[in-house]
Scaffold this motif. Structure first.
Motif, PDB file in Angstrom:
ATOM      1  N   TYR A 130       0.811  -1.216   0.000  1.00 15.49           N
ATOM      2  CA  TYR A 130       0.000   0.000   0.000  1.00 15.49           C
ATOM      3  C   TYR A 130       0.844   1.266   0.000  1.00 15.49           C
ATOM      4  O   TYR A 130       0.297   2.367  -0.156  1.00 15.49           O
ATOM      5  CB  TYR A 130      -0.922   0.023   1.227  1.00 15.49           C
ATOM      6  N   GLY A 131       2.179   1.114   0.194  1.00 18.52           N
ATOM      7  CA  GLY A 131       3.003   2.302   0.331  1.00 18.52           C
ATOM      8  C   GLY A 131       2.512   3.134   1.509  1.00 18.52           C
ATOM      9  O   GLY A 131       2.103   2.587   2.530  1.00 18.52           O
ATOM     10  N   GLN A 132       2.550   4.458   1.367  1.00 20.13           N
ATOM     11  CA  GLN A 132       1.960   5.311   2.393  1.00 20.13           C
ATOM     12  C   GLN A 132       0.507   5.577   2.011  1.00 20.13           C
ATOM     13  O   GLN A 132       0.203   6.442   1.193  1.00 20.13           O
ATOM     14  CB  GLN A 132       2.720   6.637   2.531  1.00 20.13           C
ATOM     15  N   ALA A 133      -0.374   4.776   2.581  1.00 19.86           N
ATOM     16  CA  ALA A 133      -1.795   4.906   2.269  1.00 19.86           C
ATOM     17  C   ALA A 133      -2.310   6.276   2.701  1.00 19.86           C
ATOM     18  O   ALA A 133      -1.862   6.834   3.699  1.00 19.86           O
ATOM     19  CB  ALA A 133      -2.582   3.798   2.953  1.00 19.86           C
ATOM     20  N   LYS A 134      -3.277   6.784   1.945  1.00 18.81           N
ATOM     21  CA  LYS A 134      -3.780   8.127   2.211  1.00 18.81           C
ATOM     22  C   LYS A 134      -4.771   8.151   3.375  1.00 18.81           C
ATOM     23  O   LYS A 134      -4.967   9.194   4.007  1.00 18.81           O
ATOM     24  CB  LYS A 134      -4.427   8.687   0.948  1.00 18.81           C
ATOM     25  N   ALA A 142      -7.840  -0.113  -0.841  1.00 19.11           N
ATOM     26  CA  ALA A 142      -6.920   1.024  -0.924  1.00 19.11           C
ATOM     27  C   ALA A 142      -6.039   0.868  -2.158  1.00 19.11           C
ATOM     28  O   ALA A 142      -5.617  -0.248  -2.497  1.00 19.11           O
ATOM     29  CB  ALA A 142      -6.057   1.103   0.330  1.00 19.11           C
ATOM     30  N   PRO A 143      -5.768   1.946  -2.872  1.00 14.45           N
ATOM     31  CA  PRO A 143      -4.928   1.837  -4.070  1.00 14.45           C
ATOM     32  C   PRO A 143      -3.516   1.388  -3.736  1.00 14.45           C
ATOM     33  O   PRO A 143      -2.978   1.726  -2.679  1.00 14.45           O
ATOM     34  CB  PRO A 143      -4.935   3.258  -4.637  1.00 14.45           C
ATOM     35  N   ILE A 144      -2.965   0.601  -4.635  1.00 17.25           N
ATOM     36  CA  ILE A 144      -1.570   0.175  -4.492  1.00 17.25           C
ATOM     37  C   ILE A 144      -0.678   1.356  -4.873  1.00 17.25           C
ATOM     38  O   ILE A 144      -0.685   1.806  -6.014  1.00 17.25           O
ATOM     39  CB  ILE A 144      -1.260  -1.045  -5.382  1.00 17.25           C
ATOM     40  N   GLN A 145       0.058   1.862  -3.897  1.00 20.72           N
ATOM     41  CA  GLN A 145       0.924   3.014  -4.139  1.00 20.72           C
ATOM     42  C   GLN A 145       2.312   2.553  -4.572  1.00 20.72           C
ATOM     43  O   GLN A 145       2.671   1.380  -4.422  1.00 20.72           O
ATOM     44  CB  GLN A 145       1.057   3.840  -2.843  1.00 20.72           C
ATOM     45  N   GLN A 146       3.088   3.480  -5.089  1.00 19.38           N
ATOM     46  CA  GLN A 146       4.473   3.152  -5.392  1.00 19.38           C
ATOM     47  C   GLN A 146       5.158   2.679  -4.120  1.00 19.38           C
ATOM     48  O   GLN A 146       5.065   3.318  -3.076  1.00 19.38           O
ATOM     49  CB  GLN A 146       5.210   4.368  -5.960  1.00 19.38           C
ATOM     50  N   ALA A 147       5.842   1.543  -4.220  1.00 21.35           N
ATOM     51  CA  ALA A 147       6.478   0.942  -3.045  1.00 21.35           C
ATOM     52  C   ALA A 147       7.584   1.851  -2.516  1.00 21.35           C
ATOM     53  O   ALA A 147       8.291   2.508  -3.285  1.00 21.35           O
ATOM     54  CB  ALA A 147       7.044  -0.422  -3.395  1.00 21.35           C
ATOM     55  N   PHE A 148       7.740   1.852  -1.188  1.00 21.38           N
ATOM     56  CA  PHE A 148       8.785   2.637  -0.546  1.00 21.38           C
ATOM     57  C   PHE A 148      10.126   1.910  -0.550  1.00 21.38           C
ATOM     58  O   PHE A 148      11.150   2.497  -0.209  1.00 21.38           O
ATOM     59  CB  PHE A 148       8.381   2.964   0.901  1.00 21.38           C
ATOM     60  N   SER A 149      10.126   0.638  -0.891  1.00 19.97           N
ATOM     61  CA  SER A 149      11.362  -0.154  -0.829  1.00 19.97           C
ATOM     62  C   SER A 149      11.303  -1.273  -1.854  1.00 19.97           C
ATOM     63  O   SER A 149      10.216  -1.702  -2.269  1.00 19.97           O
ATOM     64  CB  SER A 149      11.529  -0.761   0.566  1.00 19.97           C
ATOM     65  N   PRO A 150      12.472  -1.796  -2.272  1.00 23.39           N
ATOM     66  CA  PRO A 150      12.472  -2.972  -3.146  1.00 23.39           C
ATOM     67  C   PRO A 150      11.726  -4.158  -2.538  1.00 23.39           C
ATOM     68  O   PRO A 150      11.057  -4.903  -3.254  1.00 23.39           O
ATOM     69  CB  PRO A 150      13.967  -3.273  -3.309  1.00 23.39           C
TER      70      PRO A 150
END
Length: 342
Positions: A130-134, A142-150
């Protein structure tokens, strides 16, 4: 008795899940390359359940060995796939290791089972997709966000691979469990978290600091937009998490799933800050913890805790242990493994 393959089954979450599978009457076969686990865990599992599971030391990056394994065990009804590298910080510094170990091995396993008449597959995913979910709590919609890590990206890629494969492999049915932050140990203290080297996760670092193995705990940032300035996570007892895998597996085996690929959040539904976790530990252990506030850590999201409505109502699973109970079990485990005779 259905035969279930557990890849990475001697690891932290894997070993607890093997216990719950055996207690539920399944026959378990474990694959593990022992890169972040000990063969001694087998004895811990046996002491809890009275059953020594079958074990094959195998690295899934070895394609020929993997092919040979599936030729030997051609009667597997289900797979729970844990085998992966899992430290966010390490994935930032060594991304290629994570893409090789987490993505290519999943593909190798799927290549061996995609033509089976029926196979149930549980994927060890993560809330990092989810990355940093809003918004909080985070639901499966919840939308799949750009990942914060590999690491997080490998879980996103893994789910995409499974979704695409399940569309064309009619016998493959998948549940992806997106879990939040597993902590604690089995109440028997026969198995628990055994990090290799310096812990990458909060709770084992806390217990190792309290036992004297580490000088002090580093709290990565106290300037986040949260109530006490520290990151918030959803900490779930590992036994609750293990039971979720058994529930999900039964859903597939009993053909009560609604699609060939399903997703469930597995957490408690409650967010706890780093400082709240420290306070919980101090409360149950009667220890005062040495810690220092340091700079933020790359790859960390601010806040992540689960909306567990779907898991509770559709999957029929719910976490039952409190944060204090989980922290106490982690402390008892740490005390046991640091005894002179261990």
């Amino acid at each position: 008795m259905k035969k279930i393959l557990v890849t990475g089954g001697l690891g932290y979450i894997g070993s607890h899940t093997v216990v719950e599978l055996q207690l539920a009457g399944f026959e378990v076969v474990i694959i593990d390359n022992l890169s972040n686990a000990s063969k001694d865990v087998l004895q811990g599992i046996e002491r809890i359940t009275g059953i020594l599971p079958a074990f094959e030391e195998l690295d899934l990056r070895d394609k020929q060995a993997t092919i040979s394994f599936f030729q030997k065990y051609d009667d597997i009804s289900g797979i729970i796939h844990f085998a992966a590298s899992k430290a966010v910080g390490e994935s930032v510094s060594n991304p290629l290791l994570y893409y090789e170990n987490n993505v290519s091995t999943l593909i190798t396993v799927l290549q061996q089972i995609q033509h089976k008449k029926k196979i149930s597959f549980i994927f060890s995913s993560s809330c990092t997709v989810y990355g940093q979910a809003k918004t909080m709590p985070i639901s499966e919609n919840a939308p799949i966000q750009q990942a914060f890590s590999p690491y997080g990206n490998t879980k996103q890629i893994g789910e995409e691979i499974l979704l695409d494969t399940a569309k064309i492999a009619s016998g493959l049915h998948v549940i992806s469990l997106r879990y939040f932050n597993p902590i604690g140990a089995h109440p028997s203290t026969e198995i628990g978290e055994l990090p290799d080297g310096v812990p990458q996760n909060l709770v084992p670092f806390i217990t190792q600091t309290a036992i004297g193995l580490r000088k002090e705990l580093s709290v990565f940032g106290n300037d986040y937009p949260t109530e006490d300035g520290t990151c918030i996570r959803d900490y779930i007892h590992v036994v609750d998490l293990a039971k979720a895998h058994v529930t999900a597996l039964k859903r597939l085996l009993d053909d009560t799933h609604e699609a060939s690929f399903e997703v469930f959040n597995i957490g408690t539904g409650r967010g706890s800050s780093v400082l709240e976790v420290i306070e919980s530990f101090e409360r149950v252990s009667k220890q005062q913890l040495q810690y220092e506030i340091v700079a933020r850590r790359e790859g960390d999201v601010i806040s992540a805790y689960a909306d567990t409505t779907k898991a509770n109502t559709v999957l029929g699973w719910k976490a039952t242990s409190t944060l204090d109970e989980a922290m106490l079990s982690a402390w008892k485990w740490e005390q046991k493994i640091r005894k002179p005779n261990n």
